[in-house]
Design a protein around this motif. Structure first.
Motif, short mmCIF file in Angstrom:
data_model
loop_
_atom_site.label_atom_id
_atom_site.label_comp_id
_atom_site.label_asym_id
_atom_site.label_seq_id
_atom_site.Cartn_x
_atom_site.Cartn_y
_atom_site.Cartn_z
N GLU A 16 37.25 113.30 -144.36
CA GLU A 16 37.95 113.32 -145.64
C GLU A 16 36.99 113.08 -146.81
N LEU A 17 36.01 112.18 -146.62
CA LEU A 17 35.02 111.95 -147.67
C LEU A 17 34.21 113.21 -147.94
N ASP A 18 33.96 113.99 -146.90
CA ASP A 18 33.24 115.25 -147.07
C ASP A 18 33.93 116.18 -148.06
N LYS A 19 35.24 116.10 -148.12
CA LYS A 19 36.02 117.01 -148.94
C LYS A 19 36.07 116.59 -150.42
N ALA A 20 35.60 115.38 -150.72
CA ALA A 20 35.69 114.87 -152.09
C ALA A 20 34.85 115.71 -153.04
N THR A 21 35.40 115.99 -154.22
CA THR A 21 34.69 116.79 -155.22
C THR A 21 34.59 116.11 -156.57
N GLU A 22 35.37 115.02 -156.79
CA GLU A 22 35.39 114.40 -158.10
C GLU A 22 35.19 112.88 -158.07
N LYS A 23 36.04 112.18 -157.33
CA LYS A 23 36.04 110.72 -157.41
C LYS A 23 36.52 110.10 -156.10
N ILE A 24 35.87 109.00 -155.73
CA ILE A 24 36.26 108.22 -154.55
C ILE A 24 36.38 106.77 -154.97
N VAL A 25 37.48 106.12 -154.62
CA VAL A 25 37.58 104.67 -154.80
C VAL A 25 37.83 104.05 -153.43
N VAL A 26 37.13 102.96 -153.16
CA VAL A 26 37.22 102.29 -151.85
C VAL A 26 37.41 100.80 -152.08
N ALA A 27 38.40 100.22 -151.40
CA ALA A 27 38.60 98.78 -151.39
C ALA A 27 38.73 98.35 -149.94
N LEU A 52 33.57 100.98 -155.60
CA LEU A 52 33.67 100.21 -154.36
C LEU A 52 33.94 98.75 -154.65
N ILE A 53 34.96 98.19 -154.01
CA ILE A 53 35.25 96.75 -154.06
C ILE A 53 35.18 96.21 -152.64
N ILE A 54 34.35 95.17 -152.43
CA ILE A 54 34.30 94.47 -151.16
C ILE A 54 34.28 92.97 -151.44
N HIS A 55 34.43 92.16 -150.39
CA HIS A 55 34.42 90.71 -150.57
C HIS A 55 32.99 90.19 -150.54
N ASN A 56 32.71 89.18 -151.35
CA ASN A 56 31.37 88.59 -151.42
C ASN A 56 31.25 87.48 -150.39
N ASP A 57 30.79 87.85 -149.20
CA ASP A 57 30.48 86.86 -148.17
C ASP A 57 29.26 87.35 -147.40
N TYR A 58 28.84 86.58 -146.41
CA TYR A 58 27.58 86.88 -145.73
C TYR A 58 27.65 88.14 -144.88
N ILE A 59 28.83 88.53 -144.44
CA ILE A 59 28.95 89.78 -143.69
C ILE A 59 28.53 90.96 -144.56
N ASN A 60 29.01 90.97 -145.79
CA ASN A 60 28.72 92.07 -146.70
C ASN A 60 27.42 91.90 -147.47
N ASN A 61 27.07 90.67 -147.80
CA ASN A 61 26.01 90.42 -148.77
C ASN A 61 24.87 89.64 -148.12
N ARG A 62 23.95 90.35 -147.48
CA ARG A 62 22.80 89.72 -146.80
C ARG A 62 21.65 90.71 -146.79
N GLU A 63 20.46 90.17 -146.59
CA GLU A 63 19.26 91.01 -146.62
C GLU A 63 19.31 92.14 -145.60
N THR A 133 46.63 102.51 -159.15
CA THR A 133 46.96 101.43 -160.08
C THR A 133 46.53 100.08 -159.52
N GLU A 134 46.77 99.88 -158.21
CA GLU A 134 46.37 98.63 -157.58
C GLU A 134 44.85 98.47 -157.57
N PHE A 135 44.14 99.55 -157.36
CA PHE A 135 42.68 99.48 -157.40
C PHE A 135 42.20 99.02 -158.78
N ASP A 136 42.80 99.59 -159.82
CA ASP A 136 42.43 99.19 -161.18
C ASP A 136 42.76 97.73 -161.44
N ARG A 137 43.87 97.25 -160.87
CA ARG A 137 44.22 95.84 -161.03
C ARG A 137 43.20 94.96 -160.31
#
Length: 330
Positions: A16-27, A52-63, A133-137
């Motif tokens: 599905e991401l392959d088909k994107a032509t304009e905008k992708i939002v991911v949470a 892209l929105i993800i949570h700030n913890d060690y799983i996501n945010n590490r060297e 709308t929820e993504f924008d919130r």
């Protein structure tokens, strides 16, 4: 159109991401999968707007994690949720026309271990608009990140809402399986050193060296009997338990010696520890019960627990027993 997917979820998302032509939002709460990340990077490089929105913890945010700074530097829009406003969604909207939503975090663990699901939703404008709308919130509850400071391993428990330490260790194991990179396994064990199950999974996936116990380990019983708790030749890592009962009426304490060896008489085996539990409730002989729970990891760290099943009172002893294990070569 709404279609449920329970297998090959990562590939479905990639298609599905392959088909994107304009905008992708991911949470998504957790994001460690390199293949999905590279797909987003390709879309950013192609001039699409990717948020892209993800949570700030060690799983996501590490060297050693995904290079989200590179995502930002190449034009991606990046947001961290935090402990005060934790974002726990798992959805993606593509070109305002396709929605992917379900239980699936974008991780190796979700792909290769968990039973997950997504719904692929198309041509349902009202529903898709609600997610936009929820993504924008969600964005309004965070600040856009321009410069990321990776967390250190000493901050692994920071923002740890969902046992991030254990999840990350498992995710690294399945990353090693997916990529064939066994060198990263050690980091999984360092992140969750007390989680023997992580080592068991790595062993089952043939990602570690093979070790076994050279001698049985057990406890003394009345009349010099010997209860084997972990038998000789047991492969490591291992967890073993045995339940025993009091041998006298109104017995208030239990002392036992711990040995290694094969003789049915405890005293003829080598003693290396002693365990005592007090405060056992007075009961007829055989009715008050105690439990032994022993674990041995692949490094030869033995953790011995003995506790009352009536009161929970326990003793824990840790011993290094590298001399009692040997590598198995095939």
């Amino acid at each position: 159109m709404v279609k449920a997917h329970f297998d090959d979820i990562r590939q479905t998302i990639l298609d599905e991401l392959d088909k994107a032509t304009e905008k992708i939002v991911v949470a998504v709460y957790w994001f460690t999968n390199q293949t999905l990340f590279q797909k987003l990077m390709t879309k950013v490089s192609g001039g699409l707007k990717v948020e892209l929105i993800i949570h700030n913890d060690y799983i996501n945010n590490r060297e050693a994690g995904l290079n989200f700074q590179n995502f930002i530097d190449n034009g991606g829009h990046f947001y961290f949720s935090d402990t005060y406003n934790p974002m726990h969604n798992k959805f993606c909207v593509i070109d305002g026309k396709t929605l992917i939503n379900g239980s699936y975090n974008w991780t190796y663990y979700a792909e290769d271990r968990n039973r997950e699901n997504i719904l692929l939703i198309k041509d349902e404008k009202e529903t898709i608009d609600a997610f936009i709308t929820e993504f924008d919130r969600l964005k309004s509850l965070t600040e856009k990140v321009e410069k990321i400071r990776p967390l250190t391993k000493f901050e692994v428990d920071e923002f740890n809402l969902l046992r991030a330490r254990d999840y990350l260790a498992n995710d690294i194991v399945f990353q090693a399986k997916a990529t064939g990179n066994k060198e990263i396994i050690e980091s999984a064990f360092q992140i969750a050193p007390d989680n023997i199950e992580v080592q068991k999974i790595a062993f089952a996936l043939d990602l570690t060296k093979k070790w076994k116990l050279k001698h049985s380990i057990g406890s003394s019983l009345k009349y010099d009997k010997y209860l084997v708790i972990v038998p000789k030749d047991t492969m490591l890592p291992v967890s073993k338990s045995e339940i025993v009962q009091t041998s006298e009426d109104n017995q208030r304490s239990s002392t036992s010696t711990i040995h290694f060896g094969e003789n049915p008489k405890a005293s003829r085996n080598k003693q290396f520890a002693e365990m005592t539990i007090t405060g056992i409730p007075p009961k007829p002989a055989g009715q008050a019960k105690l439990k032994y729970h022993f674990t041995i990891d692949i490094y030869g760290n033995l953790k011995m627990e003995k506790f009352s099943l009536d009161t929970g009172r326990r003793q824990i002893i840790n011993k290094k027993i590298t001399g009692l294990i040997e590598e198995v070569t095939e």
